[in-house]
Design an enzyme around this catalytic site. Structure first.
Site, PDB file in Angstrom:
ATOM      1  N   HIS A  90      46.432  45.954  49.138  1.00  0.00           N
ATOM      2  CA  HIS A  90      45.408  46.682  49.884  1.00  0.00           C
ATOM      3  C   HIS A  90      44.027  46.129  49.561  1.00  0.00           C
ATOM      4  O   HIS A  90      43.833  45.455  48.541  1.00  0.00           O
ATOM      5  CB  HIS A  90      45.447  48.175  49.564  1.00  0.00           C
ATOM      6  CG  HIS A  90      45.068  48.478  48.142  1.00  0.00           C
ATOM      7  ND1 HIS A  90      45.947  48.314  47.105  1.00  0.00           N
ATOM      8  CD2 HIS A  90      43.906  48.885  47.599  1.00  0.00           C
ATOM      9  CE1 HIS A  90      45.334  48.617  45.976  1.00  0.00           C
ATOM     10  NE2 HIS A  90      44.091  48.955  46.235  1.00  0.00           N
TER      11      HIS A  90
ATOM     12  N   ASP B  41      40.206  47.839  49.013  1.00  0.00           N
ATOM     13  CA  ASP B  41      39.809  49.208  48.683  1.00  0.00           C
ATOM     14  C   ASP B  41      39.140  49.931  49.851  1.00  0.00           C
ATOM     15  O   ASP B  41      38.174  49.435  50.445  1.00  0.00           O
ATOM     16  CB  ASP B  41      38.870  49.216  47.464  1.00  0.00           C
ATOM     17  CG  ASP B  41      39.623  48.953  46.160  1.00  0.00           C
ATOM     18  OD1 ASP B  41      40.838  49.244  46.096  1.00  0.00           O
ATOM     19  OD2 ASP B  41      38.990  48.469  45.202  1.00  0.00           O
TER      20      ASP B  41
ATOM     21  N   ARG C 258      37.266  52.384  37.677  1.00  0.00           N
ATOM     22  CA  ARG C 258      36.689  51.574  38.745  1.00  0.00           C
ATOM     23  C   ARG C 258      35.387  52.184  39.257  1.00  0.00           C
ATOM     24  O   ARG C 258      35.267  53.410  39.335  1.00  0.00           O
ATOM     25  CB  ARG C 258      37.703  51.510  39.903  1.00  0.00           C
ATOM     26  CG  ARG C 258      37.332  50.523  41.004  1.00  0.00           C
ATOM     27  CD  ARG C 258      38.283  50.611  42.178  1.00  0.00           C
ATOM     28  NE  ARG C 258      37.878  51.683  43.094  1.00  0.00           N
ATOM     29  CZ  ARG C 258      38.606  52.115  44.117  1.00  0.00           C
ATOM     30  NH1 ARG C 258      39.793  51.591  44.361  1.00  0.00           N
ATOM     31  NH2 ARG C 258      38.162  53.073  44.896  1.00  0.00           N
TER      32      ARG C 258
ATOM     33  N   HIS D  88      44.169  43.199  47.057  1.00  0.00           N
ATOM     34  CA  HIS D  88      44.769  43.107  45.727  1.00  0.00           C
ATOM     35  C   HIS D  88      46.026  43.945  45.653  1.00  0.00           C
ATOM     36  O   HIS D  88      46.255  44.838  46.471  1.00  0.00           O
ATOM     37  CB  HIS D  88      43.773  43.484  44.631  1.00  0.00           C
ATOM     38  CG  HIS D  88      43.095  44.805  44.837  1.00  0.00           C
ATOM     39  ND1 HIS D  88      42.042  44.972  45.711  1.00  0.00           N
ATOM     40  CD2 HIS D  88      43.343  46.026  44.304  1.00  0.00           C
ATOM     41  CE1 HIS D  88      41.655  46.233  45.683  1.00  0.00           C
ATOM     42  NE2 HIS D  88      42.422  46.904  44.854  1.00  0.00           N
TER      43      HIS D  88
HETATM   44 FE   FE2 Z   1      42.581  49.064  44.757  1.00  0.00          FE
END
Ligand code: FE2
Length: 315
Positions: free
Chosen positions: A117, A119, A282, A265
């Site tokens: 995917h 983000d 994150r 990723h």
């Molecule tokens: Fe991700």
């Protein structure tokens, strides 16, 4: 730290570089920020080993590259005082959404590439970049992979490039209809849907980027369901080819910073059967609306842009 100690070493043929000789916990000189930004644009994902960031200094580091989003469109409980931090830890999801979460999650892994995917492409303005730091990682397993979507576009034959450039796709968070969970309720009460060009023009490099991903792309506009599935599968199979990817072995303290406009990723899928702890944090940089080769921008179909405030409507 003296400038001449900053070194940038490529780690794979088409994507990824390791940057060493830098302490991310300290404020950076303007030229160092510029050097990291240039490396990011060129290599798409850059890695910094053995850093000593905490929530506060991770946010401070990231802010040197742009404004930060809220943790996540569907995150209503980021760490206190750090609403930008999204903690990635399967145990935390199990706590929050129930013990059956892992089971439900596994069922959704319907194919070899379904974990790939980019983000939050369900948002009309997907994050420009993501910065992920490892707090705790297992001794083995749990690697993350990235793929270069500009290289993937370049690798398509000319007729397929033209086809891709002519298409637009709908992206959304998908919860299987049969899934009844707190997570499903939350996602369905806060629908987030956007239409993006299948090929976007990178706002800084001008590169053409194959901007679809199995995580969020729902269908291609104007095609039949069967056509859409087949065409997307073709693109997914192409963009996940090993030649466009890099694989990163985490150690505690490591930081990965990727250009979310030019990469997808793959979160690790080799730990579900192991009783190990893996905790990462994150933050994401606010992105702009993708623009197609024809100059047409992405369109918001549901929800609102992904910005600094929480998008969650608590029901
Ligand atoms: Fe991700």
């Amino acid at each position: 730290m003296p400038e001449n100690q900053l070194t940038i070493s490529r780690v794979a043929g088409r994507i990824g570089a390791e940057i060493s000789g830098i302490d991310l916990a300290e404020p950076l000189e303007e030229h160092t920020v510029a050097a990291i930004r240039a490396a990011l644009l060129e290599h798409k994902v850059v890695f910094f080993r053995a850093q000593r960031l905490d929530h506060g200094s991770q946010i401070a580091f990231a802010r040197q590259f742009g404004e930060l989003t809220h943790a996540h469109p569907h995150e209503d409980a980021p760490p206190e005082q750090f609403p930008q931090i999204l903690t990635i830890d399967p145990d935390r999801y199990a706590q929050k959404y129930g013990e059956d979460f892992r089971q439900e999650y596994r069922k959704r892994q319907y194919s070899y590439f379904s974990g790939w995917h980019t983000d939050v492409t369900a948002a009309v303005n997907p994050p420009a970049g993501s910065i992920l730091r490892a707090e705790a990682v297992p001794e083995f397993g749990g690697d993350t992979q990235w793929t270069n979507l500009a290289a993937a576009y370049e690798g398509l034959s000319a007729p397929l490039q033209r086809l891709a450039e002519s298409l637009r796709a709908v992206h959304r968070f998908r919860i299987p209809a049969e899934e009844e969970s707190k997570r499903a309720e939350r996602v369905n009460a806060n629908l987030l849907i956007a239409e993006h060009p299948v090929v976007r023009v990178h706002p800084e490099t001008g590169e053409r980027v194959l901007f679809v991903n199995p995580g969020f792309t729902d269908h291609i506009v104007g095609l039949s369901a069967v056509e859409s599935r087949r065409v997307l599968d073709l693109f997914y199979e192409h963009l996940t080819r090993p030649e466009y990817t890099v694989r990163f072995r985490w150690r505690a303290g490591d930081v990965a910073f990727w250009d979310n406009r030019a990469t997808a990723h793959l979160a690790p899928t080799d730990l579900d059967h192991l009783d190990v702890r893996r905790t990462l944090h994150r933050v994401t940089l606010i992105g702009d609306r993708p623009v197609g080769v024809d100059g047409r921008e992405s369109e918001l179909l549901a929800g609102r842009p992904f910005l600094a405030d929480s998008a969650v409507v608590v029901s």
